[in-house]
Scaffold this active site. Structure first.
Site: not given
Length: 459
Positions: A234-240, A258, A365
Site C-alpha cells: 500500500c505504497a502511495a505516495p511513495g516515501g517508504k 496502490d 499511522c
C-alpha cells in the site's frame, strides 16, 4: 512550559473510539492529552536525504543555507539522527505568542490549516473565506475552520476558528471567489506562522524528501538488501517505496502497489524525481495481489505467485489517529473499527506472497489497540509460520498491553504514541540550552503516532 491549543471534536463517538483503542482505564486521561497533542505539529521537521544522488553532509550544508535564508539569519540547527543516518532534523520554533491578530482575515479549511502548521504556505484551493475588501498585497491573519462550518465565499466568519499566523495575500478576494476556472497557485504567503517551520516548496527537491520520523524507521526495520525483490503493498505516495530503493542502492526490484490511479502516478513521479530506476508501480488492489491458478514464474506484474518476495512492507490503511497536527478530530467508532478486517485481508495475502526466511513488516499511522497489537496477536495465532522479531533500530516505545502479548513480545514492537509526550514550547533561547542527545530524544518521542511490527516467515 507546555503548549496548549483549542481543538474541537466533531463526534462524541470519538471518545468511544478511544476507549476501543486503549481500554476504559486509560481512556479518560489519554483523551485530553491525545486531543491536545494531536493539535500541535511534531517538535521537528524531518527530512530524508536521497543518498542515491548526494551525501548527507552535502545535503545538510545546502539545507542549512536555505533555512538561514528563509529565517533571515536566525540560527536554527540542522541535526543528523544518530540511528537513522540519512535523516536530518530541524527544530520547530513555537508556538509564537508575539504575533498580532489583524482585522483583515482569511479562513482556510482544517486540512490546509494543518499543512500551514508544518511550514506550508496557503494555496488558493484551501481558502474558504476572506474579508470583504481584501486586495492582493494585503497583510492578513489566517485562521483554520476546524469544525468545517464556514461557507465558501463568506465575508465574515464568527464560528470556531484557530489562529495559525499572518501572511501576505497573493490574490484579491474577487480573484479568489469570482473566478470561473479552477483556482491554482499560492493564495497567502505565510510570513509569520504561529509555528516556524521551513517551507520546502521547490527546495532541493531531488536531494531531500519530507518524511515523518517513524515512517523512515520502517524501511530500516525491513532492512532490504541489494538484489532482493521487495513489495510495498500500500505504497502511495511513495516515501517508504523510494526509501527502500535507496537503501538497496537502487539494485534489485521494488514493486509498489496502490489501488488509486492518481496515487500510483504520484509514486512514479517521486521515483523519477529521485532518479530511482528499481521501482515499478502498479495500480492494483493489494487484497487481490495473490495469483490464483497458473502463471509464468518471475512475471513482474500483479497478481503474483506465492512466495515471490524476499521482503514485504504492509503499511496498512488505517484510522490515521496518529497524524499530527490534527485540529479537527472527527473519527467515529464505526470508522475506527472498519479497518481491522481490511488489514487482515491484506495480511493474509502478504504472508502467502512472502518467501520462507523472508521478512514482513506491518505498520500503521494510528494508535488503536485493535489495529496494532491485536493484529499482531491475531497474526501469530493465525499463521504458525510467522515469528515476531526484534527491531533495529528501536527508537520508539514498547507495545501496549491489552492484546494478550507477552512482556517480551511487547518489547519487540515499536509504538510512537502522541498521548505519552509532554509538549514543550520551543524558542531560540531555549534551543541553545538543549544538548544534542536531549534534542534527539525529543525528536524520537514528539512525532506522529505510529506502530511497527516485524515478522519472519519460517518453513
Amino acid at each position: 512550559m507546555t503548549r496548549k491549543m483549542v481543538v474541537k471534536v466533531k463526534s462524541v463517538s470519538f471518545l468511544h473510539a478511544l476507549i476501543t483503542a486503549v481500554g476504559p482505564l486509560r481512556a479518560e486521561r489519554k483523551y485530553e492529552s491525545l486531543l491536545n497533542n494531536l493539535s500541535h505539529p511534531p517538535a521537528f521537521t524531518t527530512v530524508r536525504v536521497n543518498t542515491h544522488l548526494t551525501s548527507v553532509e552535502h545535503a545538510r550544508s545546502l539545507l542549512a543555507e536555505e533555512i538561514n535564508e528563509q529565517y533571515k539569519g536566525l540560527n536554527v540547527p540542522v541535526l543528523q539522527h544518530p540511528d537513522l543516518l540519512d535523516i536530518l532534523l530541524i527544530p520547530v520554533i513555537g508556538p509564537r505568542k508575539d504575533l498580532q491578530k489583524l482585522t483583515n482575515q482569511v479562513i482556510v479549511g482544517a486540512q490546509c490549516g494543518n499543512a500551514v502548521l508544518r511550514g506550508a504556505h496557503v494555496y488558493a484551493p484551501g481558502i474558504i473565506s476572506a474579508s470583504k475588501f481584501m486586495k492582493c498585497g494585503d497583510v492578513v491573519s489566517v485562521y483554520s475552520d476546524i469544525e468545517g462550518k464556514c461557507k465558501r465565499g463568506a465575508k465574515e466568519f464568527l464560528g470556531t476558528k484557530v489562529f495559525i499566523g499572518n501572511g501576505i495575500a497573493e490574490l484579491s478576494r474577487s480573484e479568489l471567489f469570482n473566478s470561473n476556472g479552477p483556482l491554482k497557485g499560492m493564495g497567502i504567503k505565510m510570513t509569520e506562522p504561529i509555528y516556524l517551520s521551513p517551507s520546502f516548496d521547490n527546495m532541493l527537491s531531488s536531494y531531500v524528501f519530507l518524511q515523518n520520523l517513524p515512517s523512515s524507521v520502517v524501511s530500516y526495520v525491513l532492512n532490504p538488501q541489494p538484489g532482493q525483490r521487495v513489495l510495498d503493498m500500500c505504497a502511495a505516495p511513495g516515501g517508504k517505496t523510494t526509501h527502500l530503493a535507496t537503501l538497496m542502492h537502487d539494485a534489485g526490484e521494488v514493486i509498489a502497489m496502490d489501488k488509486i490511479a492518481e496515487k500510483v502516478k504520484k509514486i512514479k513521479q517521486n521515483a523519477t524525481l529521485l532518479k530511482l530506476n528499481s521501482i515499478k508501480a502498479f495500480c492494483y488492489d493489494g487484497t487481490k495481489a495473490l495469483a490464483v491458478g497458473k502463471k509464468e514464474d518471475g512475471q513482474d506484474e500483479p497478481p503474483f505467485l506465492p512466495e515471490s518476495f524476499d521482503r514485504i512492507l504492509l503499511d496498512a490503511p488505517c484510522s490515521g489517529m496518529g497524524q499530527r497536527p490534527n485540529m479537527a478530530c472527527s473519527w467515529s467508532l464505526k470508522e475506527v473499527t472498519s479497518y481491522q478486517p481490511l488489514q487482515r485481508k491484506l495480511f493474509r495475502v502478504a504472508v502467502q506472497l512472502l518467501k520462507p526466511g523472508g521478512i514482513l513488516v506491518y505498520s500503521t499511522c494510528t494508535i488503536t489497540l485493535s489495529e496494532n497489537e491485536e493484529q499482531v496477536a491475531w497474526a501469530l495465532e493465525t499463521f504458525p509460520c510467522l515469528r515476531l522479531q526484534s527491531q533495529e533500530p528501536h527508537v520508539g516505545g514498547e507495545g501496549m498491553m491489552g492484546a494478550g502479548l507477552s512482556p517480551e513480545q511487547l518489547k519487540w514492537l515499536q509504538r510512537f504514541d502522541p498521548s505519552d509526550i509532554i509538549l514543550q514550547e520551543m524558542d531560540l533561547n531555549l534551543l541553545q540550552d538543549f544538548k544534542y542527545e536531549d534534542l534527539i530524544s525529543l525528536a524520537n518521542k514528539d512525532c506522529i503516532g505510529f506502530f511497527i511490527a516485524k515478522f519472519i516467515k519460517v518453513q
